[in-house]
Design an enzyme around this catalytic site. Structure first.
Site, PDB file in Angstrom:
ATOM      1  N   ARG A   1       0.883  -1.186   0.000  1.00  0.00           N
ATOM      2  CA  ARG A   1       0.000   0.000   0.000  1.00  0.00           C
ATOM      3  C   ARG A   1       0.908   1.220   0.000  1.00  0.00           C
ATOM      4  O   ARG A   1       1.648   1.439   0.975  1.00  0.00           O
ATOM      5  CB  ARG A   1      -0.936   0.007   1.210  1.00  0.00           C
ATOM      6  CG  ARG A   1      -1.657   1.333   1.371  1.00  0.00           C
ATOM      7  CD  ARG A   1      -2.836   1.285   2.327  1.00  0.00           C
ATOM      8  NE  ARG A   1      -3.959   0.577   1.737  1.00  0.00           N
ATOM      9  CZ  ARG A   1      -5.200   0.611   2.220  1.00  0.00           C
ATOM     10  NH1 ARG A   1      -5.473   1.304   3.299  1.00  0.00           N
ATOM     11  NH2 ARG A   1      -6.160  -0.060   1.629  1.00  0.00           N
TER      12      ARG A   1
ATOM     13  N   HIS B   1      -7.035   0.785  -6.797  1.00  0.00           N
ATOM     14  CA  HIS B   1      -7.305  -0.091  -5.643  1.00  0.00           C
ATOM     15  C   HIS B   1      -7.835  -1.429  -6.178  1.00  0.00           C
ATOM     16  O   HIS B   1      -9.000  -1.768  -5.985  1.00  0.00           O
ATOM     17  CB  HIS B   1      -8.329   0.597  -4.735  1.00  0.00           C
ATOM     18  CG  HIS B   1      -8.410   0.027  -3.356  1.00  0.00           C
ATOM     19  ND1 HIS B   1      -7.595  -0.999  -2.922  1.00  0.00           N
ATOM     20  CD2 HIS B   1      -9.214   0.337  -2.299  1.00  0.00           C
ATOM     21  CE1 HIS B   1      -7.893  -1.291  -1.662  1.00  0.00           C
ATOM     22  NE2 HIS B   1      -8.866  -0.500  -1.264  1.00  0.00           N
TER      23      HIS B   1
ATOM     24  N   GLN C   1      -9.699  -4.308  -3.982  1.00  0.00           N
ATOM     25  CA  GLN C   1     -11.059  -3.913  -3.591  1.00  0.00           C
ATOM     26  C   GLN C   1     -12.069  -4.331  -4.669  1.00  0.00           C
ATOM     27  O   GLN C   1     -13.208  -4.690  -4.366  1.00  0.00           O
ATOM     28  CB  GLN C   1     -11.085  -2.388  -3.402  1.00  0.00           C
ATOM     29  CG  GLN C   1     -12.430  -1.804  -3.026  1.00  0.00           C
ATOM     30  CD  GLN C   1     -12.812  -2.079  -1.585  1.00  0.00           C
ATOM     31  OE1 GLN C   1     -12.011  -1.897  -0.682  1.00  0.00           O
ATOM     32  NE2 GLN C   1     -14.037  -2.521  -1.371  1.00  0.00           N
TER      33      GLN C   1
ATOM     34  N   ASP D   1     -17.262   6.925  -2.137  1.00  0.00           N
ATOM     35  CA  ASP D   1     -16.012   6.757  -1.388  1.00  0.00           C
ATOM     36  C   ASP D   1     -15.756   8.095  -0.692  1.00  0.00           C
ATOM     37  O   ASP D   1     -16.419   9.105  -0.995  1.00  0.00           O
ATOM     38  CB  ASP D   1     -14.874   6.392  -2.361  1.00  0.00           C
ATOM     39  CG  ASP D   1     -13.556   6.080  -1.659  1.00  0.00           C
ATOM     40  OD1 ASP D   1     -13.552   5.894  -0.427  1.00  0.00           O
ATOM     41  OD2 ASP D   1     -12.512   6.037  -2.353  1.00  0.00           O
TER      42      ASP D   1
ATOM     43  N   CYS E   1     -16.440   1.386  -0.335  1.00  0.00           N
ATOM     44  CA  CYS E   1     -15.289   0.529  -0.007  1.00  0.00           C
ATOM     45  C   CYS E   1     -14.951   0.617   1.476  1.00  0.00           C
ATOM     46  O   CYS E   1     -14.305  -0.271   2.015  1.00  0.00           O
ATOM     47  CB  CYS E   1     -14.098   0.889  -0.872  1.00  0.00           C
ATOM     48  SG  CYS E   1     -13.587   2.615  -0.726  1.00  0.00           S
TER      49      CYS E   1
ATOM     50  N   ARG F   1     -13.883  -8.778   1.197  1.00  0.00           N
ATOM     51  CA  ARG F   1     -12.441  -8.522   1.055  1.00  0.00           C
ATOM     52  C   ARG F   1     -11.667  -9.778   1.466  1.00  0.00           C
ATOM     53  O   ARG F   1     -10.697 -10.152   0.811  1.00  0.00           O
ATOM     54  CB  ARG F   1     -11.998  -7.332   1.929  1.00  0.00           C
ATOM     55  CG  ARG F   1     -12.482  -5.965   1.469  1.00  0.00           C
ATOM     56  CD  ARG F   1     -11.959  -5.568   0.106  1.00  0.00           C
ATOM     57  NE  ARG F   1     -10.528  -5.563  -0.017  1.00  0.00           N
ATOM     58  CZ  ARG F   1      -9.720  -4.553   0.334  1.00  0.00           C
ATOM     59  NH1 ARG F   1     -10.226  -3.444   0.824  1.00  0.00           N
ATOM     60  NH2 ARG F   1      -8.415  -4.634   0.173  1.00  0.00           N
TER      61      ARG F   1
HETATM   62  N1   CP Z   1     -11.399  -0.399   1.758  1.00  0.00           N
HETATM   63  C1   CP Z   1     -10.154  -0.411   2.256  1.00  0.00           C
HETATM   64  O1   CP Z   1      -9.164  -0.600   1.542  1.00  0.00           O
HETATM   65  O2   CP Z   1     -10.086  -0.200   3.592  1.00  0.00           O
HETATM   66  P1   CP Z   1      -8.773  -0.046   4.480  1.00  0.00           P
HETATM   67  O3   CP Z   1      -8.173   1.310   4.178  1.00  0.00           O
HETATM   68  O4   CP Z   1      -9.270  -0.148   5.885  1.00  0.00           O
HETATM   69  O5   CP Z   1      -7.812  -1.141   4.123  1.00  0.00           O
HETATM   70  N1  NVA Z   2      -9.946   6.647  -1.713  1.00  0.00           N
HETATM   71  C1  NVA Z   2      -9.659   6.191  -0.375  1.00  0.00           C
HETATM   72  C2  NVA Z   2      -9.884   4.716  -0.264  1.00  0.00           C
HETATM   73  C3  NVA Z   2      -9.647   4.133   1.098  1.00  0.00           C
HETATM   74  C4  NVA Z   2      -9.809   2.650   1.140  1.00  0.00           C
HETATM   75  C5  NVA Z   2      -8.232   6.569  -0.012  1.00  0.00           C
HETATM   76  O1  NVA Z   2      -7.336   6.439  -0.872  1.00  0.00           O
HETATM   77  O2  NVA Z   2      -7.991   6.991   1.112  1.00  0.00           O
END
Ligand code: CP
Ligand code: NVA
Length: 307
Positions: free
Chosen positions: A102, A129, A132, A224, A264, A292
């Site tokens: 990440r 992502h 997801q 989101d 998400c 997930r």
């Molecule tokens: N949806 C998602 O990726 O959540 P987190 O940021 O908690 O991993």
């Molecule tokens: N768009 C959001 C998604 C979190 C899972 C972010 O990048 O923070």
């Protein structure tokens, strides 16, 4: 040959297999079937940003499959003291069986994938992502039984999640309408890529600034956060510009009666979605979150075992 998932496009040819096999794996797990096929395997997980779902689902997924996951924060790694991404990739590849990353910057995920000899999985970056998406499209198939002929409406920020949703919807041939405020549209290259794919499938990718156009007769309404991780400085300005894009009872009245609400998560309740919608009978957000776990398991099996 190792397989990476940096973009949804890395699943372009078999995205549907990830979805259907993910659902099969989930159903077998629910019946009590034990699958230990990742015994002795290790997943390294590098998180530059916070996570609840991605971290817990990958870690639990590895445990359930008989393997092991290691959580790594760059500030505790030599990566945070100047070791290069390339050297980190080379070293981890000598020890573990896959790497989840990440990252703030999509380029860094590509760099890690370039120098790693084991599979690299994008656990969210500034552009996409992809993991997801497997969970989200499993959820849509479970709830609606199909993709084609559905209208998917995304209302909110033109962010990483939307880029991946555009590509995913196009791959499965589902119409997608994305409504964002002016100046917050998704990146042109993602719109173009998804429109090219959709054209071949005979489906639509529509980008608009009108949330009502998107919500009208929708089968799925998705939103989101308005402010993604790393964009905190823009919060105040965005909140002013986004109020019309809040998913509330009035907006969802335009959708089909049996529409499903997706997010998400994490949700910022009262901002991009009201409690009334998030907690309504149409909301599937926690089924989506649960998926997930099962999505990560099929991703891990496919990448580590090459199935
Ligand atoms: N949806 C998602 O990726 O959540 P987190 O940021 O908690 O991993
Ligand atoms: N768009 C959001 C998604 C979190 C899972 C972010 O990048 O923070």
């Amino acid at each position: 040959m190792k397989r990476d998932i940096v973009s949804v496009l890395d699943m372009k040819d078999d995205f549907i297999d990830f979805i259907t096999q993910g659902i099969e794996l989930k159903n077998r797990f629910k019946k009590g079937e034990v699958n230990n096929s990742l015994t002795g395997k290790t997943l390294a997980m590098i998180f530059e940003k916070p996570s609840t779902r991605t971290r817990v689902s990958f870690e639990t997924g590895m445990t359930q499959l008989g393997g092991h996951a290691i959580y790594l924060s760059p500030k505790d790694m030599q990566l945070g003291r100047g070791e290069t991404i390339a050297d980190t990739a080379r070293v981890l590849s000598r020890m573990v069986d896959a790497i989840l990353y990440r990252a703030f910057d999509h380029k860094n995920v590509l760099e890690l994938a370039k120098y790693s000899t084991v599979s690299v999985i994008n656990g969210l970056d500034d552009e996409e992502h992809p993991t997801q998406m497997v969970a989200d499209f499993m959820t849509i198939l479970e709830k609606k039984g199909r993709f084609q002929g559905l209208k998917f409406a995304y209302i909110g920020d033109g962010n990483n999640t939307l880029n991946s949703l555009l590509l995913s919807a196009a791959i499965v041939g589902m119409d997608i309408y994305a409504a964002t405020p002016e100046g917050y549209e998704p990146k042109k290259e993602y719109v173009k890529k998804s429109q090219d794919i959709a054209k071949k499938k005979g489906s639509k990718v529509i980008i608009t600034n009108d949330p009502e156009e998107a919500a009208k007769d929708a089968d799925v309404i998705y939103t989101d956060v308005w402010v993604s991780m790393g964009e905190e400085k823009e919060a105040e300005e965005k909140e002013k510009k986004f109020t019309r894009y809040r998913v509330n009872s009035k907006l969802v009245k335009l959708a089909k009666k049996d529409y499903i609400f997706m997010h998400c998560l994490p949700a910022h309740r009262g901002k991009e979605v009201t409690d009334e919608v998030a907690d309504s009978r149409n909301s599937v957000i926690f089924d989506e979150a649960e998926n997930r776990l099962h999505a990560e398991k099929i991703i891990l099996l496919k990448l580590i075992l090459g199935i």
